[in-house]
Structures are given as C-alpha cells and as structure tokens.
Write a protein that holds these residues in place. Structure first.
Motif, mmCIF file in Angstrom:
data_model
loop_
_atom_site.group_PDB
_atom_site.id
_atom_site.type_symbol
_atom_site.label_atom_id
_atom_site.label_comp_id
_atom_site.label_asym_id
_atom_site.label_seq_id
_atom_site.Cartn_x
_atom_site.Cartn_y
_atom_site.Cartn_z
ATOM 1 N N LYS A 1 0.826 -1.207 0.000
ATOM 2 C CA LYS A 1 0.000 0.000 0.000
ATOM 3 C C LYS A 1 0.865 1.265 0.000
ATOM 4 O O LYS A 1 1.906 1.319 0.673
ATOM 5 C CB LYS A 1 -0.909 0.031 1.233
ATOM 6 C CG LYS A 1 -1.909 -1.125 1.297
ATOM 7 C CD LYS A 1 -2.948 -1.030 0.190
ATOM 8 C CE LYS A 1 -4.031 -2.083 0.355
ATOM 9 N NZ LYS A 1 -5.051 -2.000 -0.715
ATOM 10 N N VAL A 2 0.430 2.272 -0.711
ATOM 11 C CA VAL A 2 1.149 3.542 -0.775
ATOM 12 C C VAL A 2 1.403 4.073 0.631
ATOM 13 O O VAL A 2 2.506 4.530 0.953
ATOM 14 C CB VAL A 2 0.359 4.575 -1.601
ATOM 15 C CG1 VAL A 2 1.021 5.953 -1.531
ATOM 16 C CG2 VAL A 2 0.209 4.126 -3.052
ATOM 17 N N LYS A 3 0.403 4.003 1.488
ATOM 18 C CA LYS A 3 0.496 4.585 2.827
ATOM 19 C C LYS A 3 1.479 3.863 3.740
ATOM 20 O O LYS A 3 1.811 4.370 4.826
ATOM 21 C CB LYS A 3 -0.887 4.607 3.485
ATOM 22 C CG LYS A 3 -1.486 3.261 3.765
ATOM 23 C CD LYS A 3 -2.890 3.385 4.356
ATOM 24 C CE LYS A 3 -3.522 2.039 4.654
ATOM 25 N NZ LYS A 3 -2.774 1.263 5.671
ATOM 26 N N ASP A 4 1.964 2.691 3.311
ATOM 27 C CA ASP A 4 2.896 1.921 4.132
ATOM 28 C C ASP A 4 4.350 2.093 3.709
ATOM 29 O O ASP A 4 5.243 1.450 4.284
ATOM 30 C CB ASP A 4 2.530 0.430 4.081
ATOM 31 C CG ASP A 4 1.183 0.142 4.719
ATOM 32 O OD1 ASP A 4 0.785 0.885 5.629
ATOM 33 O OD2 ASP A 4 0.514 -0.824 4.288
ATOM 34 N N PHE A 5 4.597 2.964 2.729
ATOM 35 C CA PHE A 5 5.952 3.179 2.231
ATOM 36 C C PHE A 5 6.343 4.644 2.391
ATOM 37 O O PHE A 5 5.513 5.539 2.227
ATOM 38 C CB PHE A 5 6.057 2.790 0.752
ATOM 39 C CG PHE A 5 6.036 1.302 0.522
ATOM 40 C CD1 PHE A 5 7.219 0.612 0.273
ATOM 41 C CD2 PHE A 5 4.842 0.593 0.568
ATOM 42 C CE1 PHE A 5 7.203 -0.755 0.072
ATOM 43 C CE2 PHE A 5 4.820 -0.777 0.370
ATOM 44 C CZ PHE A 5 6.008 -1.466 0.125
ATOM 45 N N THR A 6 7.620 4.875 2.687
ATOM 46 C CA THR A 6 8.103 6.246 2.783
ATOM 47 C C THR A 6 8.306 6.818 1.377
ATOM 48 O O THR A 6 8.385 6.083 0.384
ATOM 49 C CB THR A 6 9.431 6.320 3.537
ATOM 50 O OG1 THR A 6 10.444 5.669 2.768
ATOM 51 C CG2 THR A 6 9.324 5.676 4.913
ATOM 52 N N ALA A 7 8.428 8.132 1.322
ATOM 53 C CA ALA A 7 8.677 8.787 0.037
ATOM 54 C C ALA A 7 9.998 8.317 -0.564
ATOM 55 O O ALA A 7 10.100 8.125 -1.784
ATOM 56 C CB ALA A 7 8.680 10.295 0.221
ATOM 57 N N ALA A 8 11.014 8.118 0.273
ATOM 58 C CA ALA A 8 12.309 7.655 -0.229
ATOM 59 C C ALA A 8 12.203 6.257 -0.818
ATOM 60 O O ALA A 8 12.843 5.951 -1.836
ATOM 61 C CB ALA A 8 13.341 7.691 0.902
ATOM 62 N N GLU A 9 11.407 5.403 -0.198
ATOM 63 C CA GLU A 9 11.230 4.051 -0.726
ATOM 64 C C GLU A 9 10.494 4.079 -2.061
ATOM 65 O O GLU A 9 10.872 3.384 -3.012
ATOM 66 C CB GLU A 9 10.467 3.198 0.288
ATOM 67 C CG GLU A 9 11.290 2.842 1.518
ATOM 68 C CD GLU A 9 10.463 2.176 2.602
ATOM 69 O OE1 GLU A 9 11.055 1.415 3.396
ATOM 70 O OE2 GLU A 9 9.233 2.396 2.661
ATOM 71 N N ILE A 10 9.456 4.892 -2.149
ATOM 72 C CA ILE A 10 8.698 4.985 -3.396
ATOM 73 C C ILE A 10 9.552 5.592 -4.502
ATOM 74 O O ILE A 10 9.435 5.209 -5.684
ATOM 75 C CB ILE A 10 7.400 5.779 -3.173
ATOM 76 C CG1 ILE A 10 6.448 4.962 -2.283
ATOM 77 C CG2 ILE A 10 6.724 6.134 -4.494
ATOM 78 C CD1 ILE A 10 5.174 5.669 -1.904
ATOM 79 N N ALA A 11 10.450 6.500 -4.141
ATOM 80 C CA ALA A 11 11.328 7.119 -5.138
ATOM 81 C C ALA A 11 12.277 6.115 -5.775
ATOM 82 O O ALA A 11 12.824 6.380 -6.854
ATOM 83 C CB ALA A 11 12.122 8.252 -4.494
ATOM 84 N N ARG A 12 12.482 4.974 -5.156
ATOM 85 C CA ARG A 12 13.351 3.939 -5.713
ATOM 86 C C ARG A 12 12.657 3.109 -6.786
ATOM 87 O O ARG A 12 13.323 2.392 -7.546
ATOM 88 C CB ARG A 12 13.817 2.997 -4.598
ATOM 89 C CG ARG A 12 14.746 3.609 -3.583
ATOM 90 C CD ARG A 12 15.017 2.645 -2.441
ATOM 91 N NE ARG A 12 15.497 1.337 -2.915
ATOM 92 C CZ ARG A 12 15.622 0.254 -2.138
ATOM 93 N NH1 ARG A 12 15.306 0.336 -0.843
ATOM 94 N NH2 ARG A 12 16.070 -0.875 -2.629
ATOM 95 N N LEU A 13 11.345 3.188 -6.860
ATOM 96 C CA LEU A 13 10.585 2.273 -7.718
ATOM 97 C C LEU A 13 10.558 2.723 -9.173
ATOM 98 O O LEU A 13 10.564 3.911 -9.484
ATOM 99 C CB LEU A 13 9.160 2.150 -7.186
ATOM 100 C CG LEU A 13 9.021 1.697 -5.737
ATOM 101 C CD1 LEU A 13 7.544 1.667 -5.332
ATOM 102 C CD2 LEU A 13 9.659 0.322 -5.530
ATOM 103 N N ASP A 14 10.500 1.740 -10.056
ATOM 104 C CA ASP A 14 10.348 1.972 -11.493
ATOM 105 C C ASP A 14 8.857 2.008 -11.800
ATOM 106 O O ASP A 14 8.159 1.007 -11.644
ATOM 107 C CB ASP A 14 11.033 0.836 -12.248
ATOM 108 C CG ASP A 14 10.969 0.977 -13.760
ATOM 109 O OD1 ASP A 14 10.077 1.680 -14.275
ATOM 110 O OD2 ASP A 14 11.801 0.342 -14.441
ATOM 111 N N ALA A 15 8.369 3.166 -12.243
ATOM 112 C CA ALA A 15 6.944 3.327 -12.541
ATOM 113 C C ALA A 15 6.676 3.393 -14.034
ATOM 114 O O ALA A 15 5.603 3.826 -14.457
ATOM 115 C CB ALA A 15 6.410 4.591 -11.864
ATOM 116 N N GLY A 16 7.646 2.931 -14.847
ATOM 117 C CA GLY A 16 7.474 3.022 -16.289
ATOM 118 C C GLY A 16 7.634 1.736 -17.061
ATOM 119 O O GLY A 16 7.010 1.556 -18.114
#
Length: 302
Positions: free
Chosen positions: A114-129
């Motif tokens: 879930k989005v709410k369970d991850f920090t911004a830094a963790e989400i910034a590591r992800l490939d969204a493309g």
C-alpha cells in the motif's frame, strides 16, 4: 500546532487570492471570490482532458504522461494524489503500488504494498514506467510538488483528484499547502487553471471550507434530487459517461454552484470518437480521456 500553522498559511494565501480577483466579493466565505469563467460552457464544444496525462501513450500519472499530453497540444490534464507513510504527497492512482511499479521486486516481503505503508524515499526507488514499455524504464512516481512544477512548465491546467481521502486524514490541508507553495492559489490559476475533484463529498466540503475560491467537482452521478445539496460545495459533477443522458446533463446545468455559475459536467472515461460525439451531444463541458488527441480530433475541440 502543525495543523494550525497550515491553516494559517492557507488562509493567508487564499485571502490574498480573493483580493486579487477582479470583482471578487469576500462576503460569507467569498462564494464569488473567483472568476466566473468556467473551463467549458453550456452550448460550447467540450474540452478534452488527459486522464492521468496522455495515459494511452505514456505511463499514467507520470511526468512522461503530462509531457506527452503537452506534445499533443492538450492543455488540461487529470491526476491522482495520495500520501506516503512519512507524509509526502505523491501522484499515483491505486492505493497499492503493485500495478504500476516494480514494488514486488524491490520490496518482496511488504505485501499488500500500500502507498500509505511506504516512505517517500522508498517509493522514489521504484520503477513506474517499465510496466508500460521498456522505453519508459526508470520513470519515477512523482511527488505532487514536482508534478505541479512540470504542469506549470508545460503551461497546462490541472484537474486534481484527491484519491481515497478516507485513508489520509488531513490530506486536503496538505494539498492546499503544496498548491499555495507552488503558486497555484493566485488569481491566474484560480480563474481557469485548477479544479479539485474527488469521489469523497466530505473531502470536497473540507476543501471548500478551507479554500472557498478553489473550484471543485464531485465525481460520480448523484441523483437529480441531490444536486442542490452538492451545489453548496461543488462547482461541477463529473460522472462516468456510461451513467448520463442529455436529460441528466441538463438537470446538472440547471443548478448554480457556489460561485454562481451552472454546475459543469466532465464525463469520463471516453476513448473513442463515437462516444465522444455522443456525450458532446448531451452538452457536457469536458471529456476526460486516456486518448485526448482522439477526442480532440473527433470534436475539433480545444
């Protein structure tokens, strides 16, 4: 203390915006403190709005998608906003990161992601493309602030959706704070470059209470009997194209919103010319589409 500070900043910003609008009236929450111009209008050709950007041609809700919309000449784009574990606002549709990122590979033991369970830094590591196409590998989930800067750079206009507000108490104040920090609560943006929408009526009531000059739109198809109540806090009704008729659109247009103009209607999601022409005949003010270029071509519309 944080909430009081944000409220004070928001109030100051919105008070300035109201004072800057020609002919504005600060009475009773300033229902008239925004230009009466609407993004569309009864009897005019509807606008084409890029759903999550030009999401048929680039990964949704990314900078690449709004850049592609700009390349196509599409001025209005729609996006979705949610909040990370550490309070950062990010632009993503699903409440889970699974569908549009490689989160299962990077964090395999963090189900249900879930989005709410991850920090911004963790989400910034992800490939969204990469899920969309190899040429978009390395595309990131943008923060709202970064997204707003790109929309501004592209000279675009924004239909901003507060996604799942029930999951993120106080998100309305945070969004308004970012909008203010990025310069989107001034006269020019409030007049015809920003609309905030949500399926959550309570969320829109909060936005209207905190920032009465900001135009809002309720997603869904409320009954005709409920339209006067919606008009107390919403400037528009944005329904699924499958749920409307010419009669329903006329009923919506017959009700005046909080800024004294007929409620607008933006229909979603329309991805072919035949459907675009059908809803245009109903009199809608805007058409939200993954393929806004197709809609524009079918309707010869802005």
């Amino acid at each position: 203390m944080y909430a009081r500070a944000v409220a004070a900043i928001t109030t100051a910003l919105l008070g300035t915006a109201a004072l800057l609008v020609p002919g504005s009236d600060a009475r009773a929450g300033s229902h008239a403190a925004v230009s009466h111009a609407r993004p569309g209008g009864v009897g005019t050709r509807p606008l084409a709005i890029g759903h999550r950007g030009a999401s048929a041609q680039a990964p949704e809700n990314t900078l690449a998608a709004i850049d592609r919309a700009a390349e196509l000449g599409v001025s209005w784009v729609e996006n979705d906003v949610q909040r990370t574990k550490d309070g950062e606002l990010v632009v993503i549709h699903d409440d889970s990161l699974r569908r549009t990122t490689n989160v299962e590979d990077v964090f395999p033991r963090r189900s249900p992601w879930k989005v709410k369970d991850f920090t911004a830094a963790e989400i910034a590591r992800l490939d969204a493309g990469s899920w969309f196409g190899s040429r978009f590998a390395g595309t990131r989930v943008p923060t709202l602030a970064r997204y707003m800067r790109r929309v501004e750079h592209n000279h675009q206009k924004l239909l901003l959706e507060i996604k799942n507000p029930e999951l993120y108490p106080g998100i309305e104040r945070q969004i308004l704070k970012v909008l203010g920090d990025e310069g989107w609560l001034d006269r020019r943006h409030l007049a015809d470059r920003l609309i905030v929408q949500s399926f959550g009526a309570d969320s829109l009531r909060t936005v209207h209470r905190l920032a009465p000059a900001v135009r809002t739109a309720l997603l869904g198809t409320p009954s005709v009997a409920d339209l006067p109540g919606c008009a107390g806090f919403a400037d528009g009704i944005n329904p699924s194209q499958r749920s409307i008729s010419r009669k329903y659109v006329a009923a919506v247009h017959s009700v005046a919103g909080p800024h004294g103009r007929p409620l607008a209607v933006f229909a979603w999601t329309v991805d072919d010319g035949e459907t675009a022409r059908r809803v245009a005949r109903y009199g809608v003010d805007g058409v939200i589409s993954d393929k806004p270029d197709v809609v524009r071509a079918a309707l010869r519309t802005p």
